[in-house]
Design an enzyme around this catalytic site. Structure first.
Site, mmCIF file in Angstrom:
data_model
loop_
_atom_site.group_PDB
_atom_site.id
_atom_site.type_symbol
_atom_site.label_atom_id
_atom_site.label_comp_id
_atom_site.label_asym_id
_atom_site.label_seq_id
_atom_site.Cartn_x
_atom_site.Cartn_y
_atom_site.Cartn_z
ATOM 1 N N ASP A 1 -10.091 -4.893 4.183
ATOM 2 C CA ASP A 1 -9.126 -4.916 3.025
ATOM 3 C C ASP A 1 -9.848 -4.458 1.861
ATOM 4 O O ASP A 1 -9.593 -3.853 0.922
ATOM 5 C CB ASP A 1 -8.145 -6.043 2.841
ATOM 6 C CG ASP A 1 -7.310 -5.946 3.845
ATOM 7 O OD1 ASP A 1 -7.389 -6.340 5.250
ATOM 8 O OD2 ASP A 1 -5.993 -5.357 3.734
ATOM 9 N N ARG B 1 2.292 -1.826 5.386
ATOM 10 C CA ARG B 1 1.149 -2.832 5.255
ATOM 11 C C ARG B 1 -0.054 -2.106 5.740
ATOM 12 O O ARG B 1 -0.038 -1.170 6.403
ATOM 13 C CB ARG B 1 1.305 -4.463 5.920
ATOM 14 C CG ARG B 1 2.087 -4.299 7.076
ATOM 15 C CD ARG B 1 1.501 -3.702 8.352
ATOM 16 N NE ARG B 1 0.104 -4.195 8.479
ATOM 17 C CZ ARG B 1 -0.635 -3.396 9.290
ATOM 18 N NH1 ARG B 1 -0.245 -2.069 9.798
ATOM 19 N NH2 ARG B 1 -1.985 -3.785 9.685
ATOM 20 N N GLY B 2 -1.539 -2.669 5.676
ATOM 21 C CA GLY B 2 -2.687 -2.286 5.839
ATOM 22 C C GLY B 2 -3.011 -1.695 4.720
ATOM 23 O O GLY B 2 -2.418 -0.897 3.750
HETATM 24 O O1 MRU Z 1 -1.487 -8.136 5.669
HETATM 25 P P1 MRU Z 1 -1.717 -6.812 6.237
HETATM 26 O O2 MRU Z 1 -0.944 -6.526 7.882
HETATM 27 O O3 MRU Z 1 -1.564 -5.745 5.256
HETATM 28 O O4 MRU Z 1 -3.249 -6.823 6.598
HETATM 29 C C1 MRU Z 1 -3.944 -5.629 7.257
HETATM 30 C C2 MRU Z 1 -5.480 -5.896 7.638
HETATM 31 O O5 MRU Z 1 -6.044 -6.992 7.374
HETATM 32 C C3 MRU Z 1 -6.125 -4.514 8.038
HETATM 33 O O6 MRU Z 1 -6.866 -4.933 9.183
HETATM 34 C C4 MRU Z 1 -6.632 -3.869 6.986
HETATM 35 O O7 MRU Z 1 -5.943 -3.623 6.010
HETATM 36 C C5 MRU Z 1 -7.580 -2.593 7.538
HETATM 37 S S1 MRU Z 1 -6.142 -1.359 7.799
HETATM 38 C C6 MRU Z 1 -6.968 -0.002 8.175
#
Ligand code: MRU
Length: 343
Positions: A236, A45-46
């Protein structure tokens, strides 16, 4: 630190983030279905890490297309791209990476299928390498914002785990720490999936960067007590007008920061900037299953069974709350995003 995502002789190896911090388990994905479910299940994720994994997923899937006819091969690879693009709607890095992979097929139509397959692997590996370089550049460009002795507040995980390595928001913290500055990070736990508690706290502790965990609802009080010098979070998707979609709860942090005159920065690579989306209201926000809210880890119930749940995974912080956006090109104010990153 164990890499988030790796290409190992035609297999994608992921650090299973759903098991952290309790278990350090590697997950091997041998087909597109496994990659799809790993992304949907938050095993990886991220935004940047999702992009890298999807690119590798396209390369992996293309290797199992046993066609010598290029148009048929292309059709099948495009279907793989569609499958991966349907995993999560908000992080634009996913679509950006898949578009790059489609470009490889389009530009090499006159090559034999085996050559296109090899170039797809090369492109996915290039996306992975570039992500680390970009994160380090962001760290270098943003580190001056963090002064010696600063207390930083972050939300969710925008670290090495959310990227191919080093991180975006945590990359800036890491770079400041590498410059010898004393930095202390307050981490919001980040309900409901607890990326702050499980991932950011773990990652910073592994790196020896001082960290204090708070619940999301404590952020206002901590700011009011004068304990925070600046906030830095990831993103995102950043719209043309500078609005930022990030993990649910980010908007509340930004509003609180403004109320307490604390600078609020977003760190994100240009692959997170989507100038084709005019404003935050046009960013699709993923809704996730209710059990993320009603249970801890899908097990212990913390709400009455049968209760209605609303579980948006992201929110939009309007540009007016954002002091600046740290990119690999430097610090940009939200109002200058479209002109800086057009085309
Ligand atoms: O649901 P996730 O864990 O994928 O969400 C991740 C985030 O919101 C992060 O802050 C974002 O992707 C930035 S990662 C460099």
């Amino acid at each position: 630190m164990i890499p988030t995502v790796e290409w190992k002789e035609g297999v994608i190896r992921l650090l299973d983030q759903s098991q952290l911090p309790g278990h350090t388990e590697l997950l091997e994905c041998k087909d597109v279905e496994a990659v799809t479910s790993a992304i949907q299940g938050l095993k990886v994720r991220g935004a940047p890490a999702i992009g890298v994994t999807a690119a590798m997923g396209v390369a992996l899937g293309a290797q199992s297309v046993f066609e010598t006819d290029v148009p048929t091969f292309e059709q099948k690879v495009l279907a793989i791209c569609d499958q991966l693009a349907a995993t999560r709607p908000t992080a634009v890095n996913l679509f950006w990476a898949i578009a790059r992979m489609k470009g490889v097929v389009r530009k090499n139509r006159d090559c034999p299928v085996s050559e296109i397959q090899a170039r797809l692997v090369q492109e996915a590996l290039a996306i992975q390498r570039e992500d680390i370089v970009t994160c380090k550049a962001m760290g270098q460009k943003g580190a001056y914002l963090i002064k010696d002795g600063h207390n930083v507040l972050t939300h969710c995980n925008a670290g090495a785990l959310a990227t191919a390595g080093y991180g975006t928001a945590l990359g800036v913290v890491r770079a400041a720490s590498e410059q010898g500055k004393k930095v202390h990070v307050f981490v919001n736990e980040t309900r409901p999936v607890l990326q702050g508690a499980r991932l950011t706290a773990w990652e910073l502790m592994e790196d020896g960067i001082p960290v204090t965990l708070i619940t999301d609802s404590m952020a206002g009080a901590v700011m009011q007590q004068g304990k925070i010098d600046l906030c830095v979070v990831g993103a995102d998707r950043i719209a043309a007008n500078g609005d930022v979609a990030n993990k649910i709860g980010t908007y509340a942090v930004a509003v609180l920061a403004k109320a307490h005159h604390i600078p609020f920065y977003v760190a994100a690579p240009s692959s997170t900037i989507d100038v084709s989306t005019p404003s935050g209201s046009a960013i699709p926000i993923e809704e996730r299953p209710g059990h993320e809210v009603t249970t801890i880890n899908g097990e212990a119930w913390i709400a009455p069974k049968g209760v209605a749940v609303f579980n948006p995974a992201f929110d939009v912080t309007p540009a007016e709350y954002i002091t600046g956006i740290i990119t690999e090109r430097g610090l940009v104010t939200p109002d200058r995003i479209a002109e800086t990153f057009k085309g």
